[in-house]
Write an enzyme that holds these catalytic residues in place. Structure first.
Site, short mmCIF file in Angstrom:
data_model
loop_
_atom_site.label_atom_id
_atom_site.label_comp_id
_atom_site.label_asym_id
_atom_site.label_seq_id
_atom_site.Cartn_x
_atom_site.Cartn_y
_atom_site.Cartn_z
CD GLU A 465 -2.92 -1.29 2.20
OE1 GLU A 465 -4.12 -1.53 1.97
OE2 GLU A 465 -2.47 -1.18 3.36
CD GLU A 533 -3.83 -6.83 2.89
OE1 GLU A 533 -4.91 -6.34 3.28
OE2 GLU A 533 -2.72 -6.27 3.03
#
EC number: 3.2.1.23
Length: 625
Positions: A465, A533
């Site tokens: 991220e 994820e």
């Protein structure tokens, strides 16, 4: 060189006096030591140290490293340990935002038109806690009259080091080893080690992971002696022919010190199968063909071989013997499908933070062994080291157990590009800022150099991220150039598709729905698809897992994913009213800003009791073992 407190403020300074990263192989003085896995070249400095807490740099004891300093106000502290869990600092959990949001206005260095706005940001902050550590030690007899380095295996977030009043160095990167040469200033007895740890530095902008924001010396500290001939770095590069089931081993070795003979041995699980002799030159590059068919390494058959390199002097006496397990396996992409040893790879994975309910990210080998055993009994075959490198011993455990690893670089800058859920990357770092390039690439280099020998690592991950930019392009290129035997992963280019061609070997997403995955796979997909994820296991969760598992049979290019996540981040505390021990999560410590119970997304509770959701995992992952 003299230390400068303003190093905290700039990404241009991230290592001073620090030794280059190298392989994590262990070495011993004798064959008997190697058999017992106890090296006389090592001396642990774990234990009780002296400690002083300051709320900021201005109030710290600036001369505490001087030999004449009076440390009567210092208190005992256990090392390794988070300073917060020693009772000196407020506990704080937050996911996306930077921990100072709402308290201070800060922007990363060089991300605004004012190229000096960062000066004093951390070095002069009224709140940026400092831990000042002192430790006195004597050298064990085996370390005397030798070159000696010190290894800090994990320190958050920036540290200055002195020995016997002399400045040794500075380091950032909280989750990889930092080593310094102590030899010029070392005495046989009564050495005084001083370590100054600052909670935040410019590195805080790229260590914005979803976790409790601790600081301090939280992993092992040890001394390592280097004998007169020493193997500084070792890279075993096994090459496996899937069709012929044959193998060969490339060796790249770097020695220091005197030139001596080296006896090379390779063992399988039963006996020595290859021997050779070489000379300990500064650089050695050799190729050895295995004399028989090799046993491949995989989750189902984690076959390991062992390389031994014994350095001997002219009299035939052992100077040093190094040991490195390795395995034969081949990870590749063919026809847009990832193959391991010629067969389609299916990832039944999980993301894993290091965690213990009483000690936070200070964990033990026993904790790691429990985690790996739990994965095995629940058909979890892969782990992503979210979102930083783990303790050295965990990689060995995954090699032995056949757990596939996505080895993540210590990089996350979530708060620099996503604000209150919106994508707004105007001051994203590292982005394409030249000033952030060296610090970021150093993290990739350290991750690679430290763990390059572990057969369990199938993917190098650029981080988590952190959006995208030319710096991540260069990270991707670095990993590909250094190690073409593995794949490179990064998810963030999903939000910056202009970088898809130059970053990541796989199409990686977070929390994409089955319909979104189908849409990608039905429309001329260019890369195999994984979920780095998915199945966010917060609360009573993990429903609908079958919808993802069904895709494995429908699309060869869909190759599984990593559940978020393995273990709750929660701390056991004693309730002041009831006296009962209870688990508390983010926000339960009056920590603001916070993302509250988002710290509790695990398949197991922080106490390592399996949640009911684990039954779903065991059932569905068991279908595609």
């Amino acid at each position: 060189m003299q230390p400068n407190i303003q190093w905290l403020d700039t990404p241009a300074v991230f290592r001073v006096g620090q030794l280059p990263a190298h392989s994590d192989h262990r070495y011993y003085a004798t064959l008997a030591e190697m058999a017992q896995q106890q090296s006389s070249f090592e001396q642990s400095l774990n234990g009780t140290w002296q400690f002083h807490y300051s709320v900021n740099a201005a109030s710290r004891p600036k001369s505490f490293y001087e030999l004449a300093f009076d440390a009567q106000d210092f208190e005992p502290i256990t090392v390794p340990q988070h300073i917060e869990l020693a009772g000196y600092e407020q506990l704080h959990y937050i996911n996306t935002m930077y921990p100072w949001e709402g308290h201070y206005y800060r922007r990363p260095a060089f991300s605004t038109s004012d190229d000096k706005q960062h000066l004093g940001m951390f070095s002069e902050a009224d709140y940026n806690p400092v831990g000042s550590y002192l430790h006195h030690f004597d050298l064990t007899p085996a370390l005397r009259n030798q070159r000696v380095i010190i290894r800090f295996e994990g320190v958050e977030q920036a540290m200055y080091v002195w020995l016997n009043g002399q400045f040794i160095g500075y380091a950032e990167d909280s989750f990889t080893p930092s080593e310094f040469d102590l030899t010029p200033y070392l005495k046989e007895t009564d050495n005084c080690l001083a370590v100054e740890v600052h909670k935040r530095s410019s590195a805080a902008f790229i260590e914005d992971q979803d976790f409790f924001r601790f600081f301090g010396i939280f992993r092992d500290v040890k001394l390592l002696a280097k004998p007169r001939t020493h193997l500084e770095d070792l890279w075993v590069i096994p090459e496996y022919d899937v069709v012929q089931q044959t193998g060969q081993v490339k060796l790249r070795l770097q020695f220091s010190g005197d030139e001596n003979r080296v006896h090379l041995r390779i063992r399988d699980q039963h006996q020595i199968i290859l021997t050779a002799d070489l000379t300990s030159g500064a650089q050695v590059n050799d190729l050895y063909k295995m004399p028989e068919l090799v046993q491949a390494w995989s989750n189902q058959t984690p076959n390991l071989y062992t390389l031994e390199l014994e350095v001997v002097d002219q009299a035939g006496e052992t100077i040093e013997i190094s040991q490195q397990p390795f395995g034969f396996r081949k990870i590749e992409i063919k026809d847009k499908v990832m193959l391991l040893n010629g067969k389609r790879l299916v990832i039944n994975g999980v993301n894993r933070h290091e965690w213990h309910p009483e000690t936070g990210r200070t964990i033990t080998a026993e904790d790691e062994a429990w985690d790996i055993a739990c994965m095995q009994r629940n058909h979890i075959n892969a782990v992503r080291t979210s979102h930083y490198p783990d303790r050295l011993s965990f990689y060995n455990g995954c090699d032995q157990a056949g757990i596939y690893m996505m080895a993540e670089t210590n990089l996350e800058s979530h708060g620099s590009w996503q604000k209150m859920g919106a994508v707004e990357p105007s001051w994203n770092v590292p982005g394409s800022y030249d000033e952030w390039e060296a610090a970021t690439l150093d993290r990739a280099r350290t991750n690679f150099e430290t763990f390059k020998n572990h057969v369990s690592i199938l993917f190098w991950s650029l981080g988590n991220e952190s959006y995208a930019g030319s710096v991540l392009e260069k990270m991707n290129a670095y990993y590909k150039q250094q190690d073409p035997t593995r794949l490179v992963h990064y998810e963030g280019v999903f939000r910056a598709p202009e970088y898809k061609a130059t970053i990541s070997d796989v199409e990686s997403r977070m929390y994409a729905t089955p319909a979104e995955i189908k849409a990608y796979l039905d429309n001329a997909p260019q890369k195999p698809f994984i979920l780095c994820e998915y199945m966010h296991d917060m609360g009573n969760s993990l429903g609908g897992m079958q919808s993802y598992i069904d895709l494995l049979s429908q699309y060869d290019m869909y190759q599984g994913g990593f559940i978020w996540d393995f273990i709750d981040q929660a701390l056991l505390v004693t309730d002041p009213v009831t006296g009962q021990r209870e688990l508390r999560y983010g926000g339960d410590f009056d920590d603001r800003p916070s993302d509250y119970e988002f710290s509790g997304d695990g398949l197991v509770f922080a106490t390592r009791d399996e949640k009911p959701a684990m039954q779903e995992v065991r059932y569905y992952y068991g279908e595609h073992k």
